[in-house]
Design an enzyme around this catalytic site. Structure first.
Site, PDB file in Angstrom:
ATOM      1  N   HIS C  96       0.852  -1.199   0.000  1.00  0.00           N
ATOM      2  CA  HIS C  96       0.000   0.000   0.000  1.00  0.00           C
ATOM      3  C   HIS C  96       0.886   1.248   0.000  1.00  0.00           C
ATOM      4  CE1 HIS C  96      -2.739   3.105   1.487  1.00  0.00           C
ATOM      5  NE2 HIS C  96      -3.686   2.365   0.942  1.00  0.00           N
ATOM      6  N   GLU C 144      -3.726   2.789  -7.429  1.00  0.00           N
ATOM      7  CA  GLU C 144      -4.128   3.959  -6.652  1.00  0.00           C
ATOM      8  C   GLU C 144      -3.121   5.090  -6.801  1.00  0.00           C
ATOM      9  OE1 GLU C 144      -6.480   2.717  -2.840  1.00  0.00           O
ATOM     10  OE2 GLU C 144      -4.367   2.326  -2.507  1.00  0.00           O
ATOM     11  N   GLY C 184      -9.658   8.388  -3.540  1.00  0.00           N
ATOM     12  CA  GLY C 184     -10.718   9.395  -3.685  1.00  0.00           C
ATOM     13  C   GLY C 184     -12.117   8.842  -3.885  1.00  0.00           C
ATOM     14  N   ALA C 205     -10.963   3.815   1.647  1.00  0.00           N
ATOM     15  CA  ALA C 205     -10.782   3.863   3.099  1.00  0.00           C
ATOM     16  C   ALA C 205     -11.653   4.964   3.702  1.00  0.00           C
ATOM     17  CB  ALA C 205      -9.311   4.084   3.435  1.00  0.00           C
TER      18      ALA C 205
END
Lengths: 226, 226, 226, 226
Positions: C96, C144, C184, C205
């Site tokens: 991540h 991402e 987003g 998230a």
């Protein structure tokens, strides 16, 4: 001879005392002499503080051992692509097994190197990582199984099938991308075997730096490329 | 003037383009000129590839921005204490907020610096960390609250009580250990205030490197030390 | 419903206080309720200390946020694949943007996950890195762009061409490898747009964790998948 | 018995397979039994995914192996102090030799632990680092020369003078700060020797986790504390 051509023998000076400062310059001069005798491209990768010294006093390609992915700005202690370029390096190692980078940073370093006109040579540790690295489009890849680094057991003889697998995977992405191998390379015969497997040369360190007669080894390796 | 004496103004060149390569040398020459005009010690901390260039062409103390804790050997991409020493540095920053090290490595870097004859200047971020760092017995400490770095808000005015607390804690361990402060320092007045608090000088970067007239700022800062 | 199926909505709990401990379990129960209402797969990625709590008390897929590449042995503070598996996770995020790994470690983590029977979901930050990651053969990729994470500006609307490019590059390596997008994402419409671009779902998230009514958002997102 | 009292024997479960998941719980139950038989405080430090399992099913102090210095928010893959606290840990190891932290982060972790009510136990590797750590004011220090970890050569016998030096340095900062020692501890006699040197107990791992009869070793060690 300032840019790389193939086959190539690249000597990573690491932080061995035998290749630091003036002793590093002497070793680079031996590499230059071996190049002049054989016509085979021999490049050296000295420590950051020694790049300018060696680039200014020899006529062989000099690579940095590492750059950081950062752009100019705040970043104390980082190695800026622009700084190694201006010091005379023509390229840089990226992601050596002793300086592993995040995947995101390898991508950024390759882009930074290209921006400032440095050749990017990314080191890899497995066939899968070599495949992935090809997708990042660096200028050169050096596949080095870390368990053989510094052992004197040459990758080209101990793991020929892994080298072949790495080469085949890279070819699926880009058949023109030069792949070197490294780890345990210490003789001309090791280099010859590496070329037979389809690599464009070797990356090595202690095999030359710690040799009793580095010049002899370098000439042997260069001749194996002819 | 090759070794540090106090009060001292230390300019960290970071990886700003304005202080890379030849431009870094020009900036170092302005620092040298300001030193010659005022007699106040001004030191510079260029990037690793520029240490030799600046050390050979100026007569002011040159510090590395970072060393790794390693001894000579395998360690591609590391900055070896011996290499920066031979390149002409008299000392090194350690643990700058942009290059934080583990506690174990700070201890090891201080010991390595001492082994090869480099002055060790450890950067700290809180009074407690400054206290802890004093226990590691470096040659100099620079206390820099990271939230003020690069802001132009001087630590000596914005956090005088924190500077005082850091100084008091260091004194409990070693009253002779010189402590500098840094972060947001950009005028002679900021330097004056830092000395009034009891520090032996300042560590700064953008305040000089990014200034329109770095020479003028350097002279102002040096005069504030008289 | 313990394994992932597509389209999928994956909620990364990060270390938000709203998704820690009992509050994390409550949030996971809302995700379970939204799954039961819509039939769309919703997975959650809680912190390591909460994996077992949530896996034992819900019936949705639970992912770890991270594993280390290590095998059982010495390794204090590491997250062992076997430990998260036994705690009830069916898979794990890897790399991540808030926990970037070296390329070598991503390769090793994917292999470790496969060894113990965990689904590997690798996060990527650029189309090139996504391409490279596909070559490492994980089970899922989530692309991402880090500059959009936590902004509420959905990648599916702000950077559709980058998502498309990432998808096309992955397809060259493996057309069956599911690719999600993230950053987003905060509404059902954002999810719908992501699926229209060809992704198999989303990773998000704060859009859910920090929402006033997480259940409503989760149902909206799940319905956008129908 | 949920809080630590001295002398203490702390068993670091690391990521050994013998101390993962249910096997970790069984080992913790043996530690609990040894505590109940002897009255000597025995604490365990399981992996993050196992903290809740062991804290809920035993009555001995449970420590995390690591926390990150972060506050609640974005931070995928991090170990939040609040999360381990809520899972039932009473404290945490910080800066184990297998999870070294920056000096700044050790300072921040100690402060975070205190904020949420966790006991902070900082591991150190040299007398100087132990001295520095005392200045950061943790609740406990465990001095462990890394070269002896996992060797079975007990620090208390192999380096008694280093333990004594560490204790003397800590006393200069805070005579009430409990210091443990660790590395190579595998018998009751090693523990006895550690206490004779002036420590308040031991931190160990393989000596118990990999033992054929962990219960017997634990009882021997606990009895050495009486």
């Amino acid at each position: 001879m300032r840019s790389l051509n193939y086959p190539v023998v690249i000597v990573n000076f690491k932080i061995y005392i035998e290749s630091t400062g003036k002793r590093g310059l002497e070793l680079a001069k031996l590499a230059e002499k071996a190049y002049k005798e054989t016509g085979v491209c021999i490049a050296v990768a000295p420590q950051a503080p020694d790049i300018r010294l060696i680039a200014e006093n020899t006529d062989i390609p000099v690579l940095a051992q590492h750059i950081d992915p950062m752009t100019p700005g705040a970043g104390t202690g980082a190695i800026l692509a622009e700084a190694v370029k201006e010091a005379g390096a023509v390229g840089t190692l990226i992601n050596h097994s002793e300086k592993r980078l995040t995947l995101a940073d390898i991508d950024a370093c390759i882009k930074r190197a290209r921006q400032v006109g440095l050749i990017s040579l990314v080191c890899t540790n497995t066939p899968e990582v070599t495949y992935a690295t090809a997708a990042l489009n660096p200028d050169i890849i050096a596949y080095e199984p870390p368990e053989l680094i510094g052992t004197g057991i040459p990758v080209s003889k101990a793991k020929p099938e892994a080298v072949t697998e790495a080469l085949q995977l890279v070819e699926k992405i880009n058949p023109h991308l030069p792949v070197l191998c490294g780890a345990g390379i210490s003789t001309g015969e090791d280099v010859k075997k590496a070329l037979e497997l389809g690599t464009k040369g070797v990356l090595l360190a202690s095999g030359v730096v710690k040799a009793k007669d580095p010049y002899k080894i370098l000439v042997d390796m260069a001749k194996a490329c002819l």
